[in-house]
Structure formats: structure tokens, C-alpha cells
Design an enzyme around this catalytic site. Structure first.
Site, PDB file in Angstrom:
ATOM      1  N   LYS A  21       0.839  -1.197   0.000  1.00 57.95           N
ATOM      2  CA  LYS A  21       0.000   0.000   0.000  1.00 57.95           C
ATOM      3  C   LYS A  21       0.875   1.249   0.000  1.00 57.95           C
ATOM      4  O   LYS A  21       1.832   1.351   0.768  1.00 57.95           O
ATOM      5  CB  LYS A  21      -0.880  -0.009   1.259  1.00 57.95           C
ATOM      6  CG  LYS A  21      -2.128   0.833   1.148  1.00 57.95           C
ATOM      7  CD  LYS A  21      -3.120   0.210   0.199  1.00 57.95           C
ATOM      8  CE  LYS A  21      -4.531   0.699   0.420  1.00 57.95           C
ATOM      9  NZ  LYS A  21      -5.443   0.093  -0.552  1.00 57.95           N
TER      10      LYS A  21
ATOM     11  N   PHE B 176      30.704  30.261 -10.477  1.00 58.43           N
ATOM     12  CA  PHE B 176      30.726  29.182 -11.472  1.00 58.43           C
ATOM     13  C   PHE B 176      31.515  29.685 -12.672  1.00 58.43           C
ATOM     14  O   PHE B 176      31.030  30.465 -13.478  1.00 58.43           O
ATOM     15  CB  PHE B 176      29.302  28.771 -11.864  1.00 58.43           C
ATOM     16  CG  PHE B 176      29.281  27.529 -12.707  1.00 58.43           C
ATOM     17  CD1 PHE B 176      29.902  26.351 -12.285  1.00 58.43           C
ATOM     18  CD2 PHE B 176      28.642  27.519 -13.943  1.00 58.43           C
ATOM     19  CE1 PHE B 176      29.895  25.212 -13.055  1.00 58.43           C
ATOM     20  CE2 PHE B 176      28.621  26.373 -14.727  1.00 58.43           C
ATOM     21  CZ  PHE B 176      29.249  25.221 -14.281  1.00 58.43           C
TER      22      PHE B 176
ATOM     23  N   THR C 236      -3.939  -5.560   0.660  1.00 49.74           N
ATOM     24  CA  THR C 236      -3.299  -4.257   0.904  1.00 49.74           C
ATOM     25  C   THR C 236      -4.137  -3.439   1.892  1.00 49.74           C
ATOM     26  O   THR C 236      -3.609  -2.621   2.637  1.00 49.74           O
ATOM     27  CB  THR C 236      -3.102  -3.466  -0.407  1.00 49.74           C
ATOM     28  OG1 THR C 236      -4.365  -3.241  -1.002  1.00 49.74           O
ATOM     29  CG2 THR C 236      -2.194  -4.204  -1.367  1.00 49.74           C
TER      30      THR C 236
ATOM     31  N   ARG D  53      27.543  34.790  -7.209  1.00 50.70           N
ATOM     32  CA  ARG D  53      26.151  34.653  -7.653  1.00 50.70           C
ATOM     33  C   ARG D  53      25.278  34.213  -6.486  1.00 50.70           C
ATOM     34  O   ARG D  53      25.782  33.769  -5.445  1.00 50.70           O
ATOM     35  CB  ARG D  53      26.043  33.609  -8.775  1.00 50.70           C
ATOM     36  CG  ARG D  53      26.420  32.210  -8.322  1.00 50.70           C
ATOM     37  CD  ARG D  53      26.234  31.154  -9.390  1.00 50.70           C
ATOM     38  NE  ARG D  53      26.688  29.855  -8.903  1.00 50.70           N
ATOM     39  CZ  ARG D  53      26.587  28.717  -9.562  1.00 50.70           C
ATOM     40  NH1 ARG D  53      26.057  28.685 -10.769  1.00 50.70           N
ATOM     41  NH2 ARG D  53      27.019  27.584  -9.030  1.00 50.70           N
TER      42      ARG D  53
ATOM     43  N   ASN E 200      19.870  23.162  -9.207  1.00 50.80           N
ATOM     44  CA  ASN E 200      20.219  24.585  -9.131  1.00 50.80           C
ATOM     45  C   ASN E 200      18.978  25.440  -9.402  1.00 50.80           C
ATOM     46  O   ASN E 200      18.345  25.308 -10.439  1.00 50.80           O
ATOM     47  CB  ASN E 200      21.282  24.853 -10.209  1.00 50.80           C
ATOM     48  CG  ASN E 200      22.123  26.063  -9.904  1.00 50.80           C
ATOM     49  OD1 ASN E 200      21.840  26.788  -8.950  1.00 50.80           O
ATOM     50  ND2 ASN E 200      23.135  26.295 -10.708  1.00 50.80           N
TER      51      ASN E 200
ATOM     52  N   HIS F 299      17.867  28.905 -10.302  1.00 51.53           N
ATOM     53  CA  HIS F 299      18.576  30.070 -10.831  1.00 51.53           C
ATOM     54  C   HIS F 299      17.929  31.393 -10.444  1.00 51.53           C
ATOM     55  O   HIS F 299      16.702  31.537 -10.535  1.00 51.53           O
ATOM     56  CB  HIS F 299      18.654  29.982 -12.352  1.00 51.53           C
ATOM     57  CG  HIS F 299      19.483  28.833 -12.816  1.00 51.53           C
ATOM     58  ND1 HIS F 299      20.853  28.859 -12.794  1.00 51.53           N
ATOM     59  CD2 HIS F 299      19.135  27.609 -13.282  1.00 51.53           C
ATOM     60  CE1 HIS F 299      21.315  27.709 -13.232  1.00 51.53           C
ATOM     61  NE2 HIS F 299      20.297  26.934 -13.532  1.00 51.53           N
TER      62      HIS F 299
ATOM     63  N   VAL G 140      27.915  23.782  -7.790  1.00 57.30           N
ATOM     64  CA  VAL G 140      26.990  22.951  -7.019  1.00 57.30           C
ATOM     65  C   VAL G 140      27.637  21.587  -6.765  1.00 57.30           C
ATOM     66  O   VAL G 140      27.569  21.038  -5.656  1.00 57.30           O
ATOM     67  CB  VAL G 140      25.654  22.784  -7.777  1.00 57.30           C
ATOM     68  CG1 VAL G 140      24.737  21.830  -7.040  1.00 57.30           C
ATOM     69  CG2 VAL G 140      24.980  24.129  -7.984  1.00 57.30           C
ATOM     70  N   GLN G 141      28.304  21.075  -7.813  1.00 52.10           N
ATOM     71  CA  GLN G 141      28.920  19.756  -7.688  1.00 52.10           C
ATOM     72  C   GLN G 141      29.917  19.719  -6.525  1.00 52.10           C
ATOM     73  O   GLN G 141      29.934  18.777  -5.717  1.00 52.10           O
ATOM     74  CB  GLN G 141      29.662  19.394  -8.992  1.00 52.10           C
ATOM     75  CG  GLN G 141      28.780  19.093 -10.174  1.00 52.10           C
ATOM     76  CD  GLN G 141      28.420  20.322 -11.021  1.00 52.10           C
ATOM     77  OE1 GLN G 141      28.309  21.434 -10.500  1.00 52.10           O
ATOM     78  NE2 GLN G 141      28.205  20.125 -12.305  1.00 52.10           N
TER      79      GLN G 141
HETATM   80  O1  LIG Z   1      27.267  25.036 -10.138  1.00 51.76           O
HETATM   81  C1  LIG Z   1      26.885  24.833 -11.307  1.00 51.76           C
HETATM   82  N1  LIG Z   1      27.154  23.646 -11.910  1.00 51.76           N
HETATM   83  C2  LIG Z   1      26.746  23.351 -13.192  1.00 51.76           C
HETATM   84  O2  LIG Z   1      27.029  22.238 -13.728  1.00 51.76           O
HETATM   85  C3  LIG Z   1      26.021  24.355 -13.876  1.00 51.76           C
HETATM   86  N2  LIG Z   1      25.468  24.392 -15.113  1.00 51.76           N
HETATM   87  C4  LIG Z   1      24.861  25.621 -15.243  1.00 51.76           C
HETATM   88  O3  LIG Z   1      24.220  26.007 -16.243  1.00 51.76           O
HETATM   89  N3  LIG Z   1      25.019  26.344 -14.083  1.00 51.76           N
HETATM   90  C5  LIG Z   1      25.752  25.569 -13.222  1.00 51.76           C
HETATM   91  N4  LIG Z   1      26.171  25.787 -11.946  1.00 51.76           N
END
Ligand SMILES: O=c1[nH]c(=O)c2[nH]c(=O)[nH]c2[nH]1
Length: 318
Positions: free
Chosen positions: A19, A174, A67, A191, A285, A287, A258-259
Site C-alpha cells: 500500500k 561558477f 493491501t 552569484r 540549481n 537560478h 553545485v557539484q
Molecule cells: O554550479 C553549477 N554547476 C553546473 O554544472 C552548472 N550548469 C549551469 O548552467 N550552471 C551551473 N552551476
């Protein structure tokens, strides 16, 4: 909800059912004099695996725990379980009950999503029984309970959170990413960084030896005790610490991407919690792109445009 899968020869290869979206709301009322109420709201998924292939292949319902009954067991435990206020323990309790009560069920897959309710503040003091929905974030617990040989269970627990929305106004860049004919994105040394955090961490699996069958509660008590003794294991404590670590790394990291920030969050969690063996983040991300107001002689891009490569690309597009 069922997920049978078949191999090339048309045979049933695997089957799981149960369920989804079982809504649980529980009030635990402390007696006078405090009269404090504690609440939890969960969305529960309870799936099982076991010896019921014939229900798929031969329309044999004699092996099916309905269930609807799985939903009723979930409600019953929400009412009676001493673990109901703790989503990890509640998930484990439900899973152990399902595989203990029904001999032909061997595995239970329980997901508990906990919605956020916070106490309303009344002149600086937490109210005893009034709450507010403290955002869309959810605490998530996934417990897999597997019945092994008689008297043995394995519990695998993954937990985490979803939809934790965060934003910072600097400390994020970035730059130096691939530039080619498909690149329109400008490099930025500063940013806004915003994301909705989804986090899952997996605890190391635990095998427990249990004496008898029971309804699962004794098994759980033993499980919880074994977990907490001599280790820092406690689902709620880890959840709190993981959330705090995530927020702190987000806030303090001079983010190159971000990575890179995501990886640092994972590293920090693993460093703080030796009982975890795997951490996974998803950080989409969100924006916030500054509006270019040069057409009206308004500089809305500084200080975001410090990087030389950014200036160069501006020059190209001018
Ligand atoms: O930190 C970021 N990683 C990305 O891979 C990416 N790609 C993007 O368009 N902006 C960003 N910013």
C-alpha cells in the site's frame, strides 16, 4: 501497488506489492499537569515480498494479505506502537510486524515521510497543543526488513530529507566550465545560490538474533537497544545532525560549483557519522539570474562580473 517483473521467457522473475500513501496522524497526549500534546504526520508506503508468486501467475488470492489489511496494520501500530513518534523506529516496527506475523512474507519495504509541524510560540513559550506547518521539507526513512533463518532478521535503513529549500546571496561562483559554440552561460565569480536539498544516507546493515516469533515488538526493542548500545546510532539524532551539517556546509562553503559543494556535504556527513556507509545528495540549481540593465545605463551586474573570462564574453556579445 504491485511491481511484478518478468524475464525474457515470460516467467515471473520478481514480485512486490503493498500500500502506498497511507496517511497517519497521531496525537500522543501527556497527562496532567503538563498536558503537552506531541504529534506526527506521516505518509507511509508498506510493500512486501514473499511466497505469493501464485497470486500473480495463477490468480491464487489465498496467499495475499490484502493491501487493505496492510493499511489497517499501519493504522493499528500508529495507535499502539510505543515507537510511533520516531519515524525510523515506527518503520522498523511496521516492517518487523509484517514479516513476523505472516510466515510466507519474507521482506518488508517501509517508507515513512514525515511532514513538518512545529509548535506555535506563545509569548516565547512553546504552545502545548497548537502547531504550524513549518515548510514543505520532509524527513524520509526507508527501512528494509528481511527475515533470514529462524530467529534472525536483517534491517537495512536509509534515511534523509527532501525539499529543504536554501539560498545564499554570495559565496558562490561558477567559472572555467567548457566554453564552445553551445555556451551562452556567462561565467560569474559571485552569484546567488539556491537549491532544494534531497539527501539520503544509508546506515550499515545490522543482523539481529531474536528468540521467538512474537508480533515484532520484542524484535524491535532488541534491535533498537543493540543499535544504541556502544554506538551513537539513533535515527532522530543523526537526522538532526545531518540536516545541520548540510545547512552549515551550504552556508560556509566558498562554492566553486553545485557539484563541489555537494561533495563537501557528503564528505562532512561521512566524517561525522561512522555508522553511515553511503550518502547521496540531489541539489537542483534554482537560478536567480541578474537582469542586465546596461541598456538603461544601470549597473545591475557588479559585483557579479569580476572574472576576466566573464568580461571577455561580455565583450564578445556587446
Ligand atoms: O554550479 C553549477 N554547476 C553546473 O554544472 C552548472 N550548469 C549551469 O548552467 N550552471 C551551473 N552551476
Amino acid at each position: 501497488m504491485s511491481t511484478p517483473t518478468s524475464n525474457e521467457s515470460g516467467r515471473l522473475a520478481a514480485a512486490r506489492y503493498g500500500k502506498d500513501k497511507i496517511r497517519v496522524f497521531r496525537v500522543v497526549r501527556e497527562p496532567a499537569p503538563s498536558k503537552v500534546h506531541h504529534i506526527v504526520e506521516y505518509i507511509v508506503t508498506a510493500l512486501v515480498e514473499g511466497d505469493f508468486d501464485t497470486s500473480f501467475t495463477q490468480a491464487d488470492n489465498s496467499v495475499v494479505v490484502a493491501t487493505d489489511s496492510i493499511k489497517n496494520i499501519t493504522y493499528y501500530l500508529a495507535k499502539t506502537s510505543p515507537h510511533v513518534l520516531d519515524p525510523t523506529r515506527f518503520a522498523l516496527h511496521l516492517g518487523t510486524v509484517l514479516v513476523s506475523k505472516y510466515a510466507h512474507l519474507h521482506r518488508a519495504y517501509i517508507t515513512v515521510q514525515q511532514l513538518r509541524w512545529a509548535r506555535i510560540d506563545e509569548s516565547g513559550a512553546p504552545h502545548t497543543h497548537a502547531f504550524w506547518r513549518d515548510g514543505d521539507e520532509k524527513k524520509v526513512v526507508r527501512a528494509e526488513i528481511e527475515k533470514l533463518a529462524a530467529g534472525k532478521l536483517t534491517a537495512r535503513v536509509a534515511a534523509g530529507l527532501s525539499d529543504l529549500l536554501v539560498l545564499k546571496t554570495t559565496g558562490s561562483a561558477f567559472e572555467n566550465f567548457v566554453r564552445d559554440e553551445f555556451t551562452t552561460l556567462l561565467e560569474v565569480s559571485d552569484r546567488i545560490f539556491s537549491t532544494s536539498v534531497d539527501l539520503t544516507y544509508r546506515f550499515k546493515p545490522l543482523t539481529i538474533n531474536v528468540g521467538g516469533a512474537g508480533d515484532g515488538l520484542e524484535l524491535l526493542e532488541e534491535w533498537v537497544e543493540g543499535r544504541e548500545k556502544g554506538s551513537a546510532w539513533d535515527g532522530e539524532e543523526v537526522a538532526k545532525a545531518a540536516r545541520q551539517t548540510t545547512l552549515e556546509v551550504f552556508a560556509t562553503d566558498e562554492s566553486a560549483s553545485v557539484q563541489a559543494t555537494l561533495y563537501k556535504m557528503g564528505q562532512a556527513l561521512l566524517a561525522h557519522h561512522s555508522q553511515l556507509d553511503n550518502v547521496s545528495y540531489s541539489l537542483p540549481n534554482k537560478h536567480y539570474i541578474p537582469v542586465d540593465m546596461r541598456y538603461i545605463n544601470e549597473d545591475n551586474l557588479t559585483p557579479l562580473v569580476a572574472a576576466p573570462r566573464f568580461r571577455k564574453s561580455l565583450a564578445c556579445t556587446d
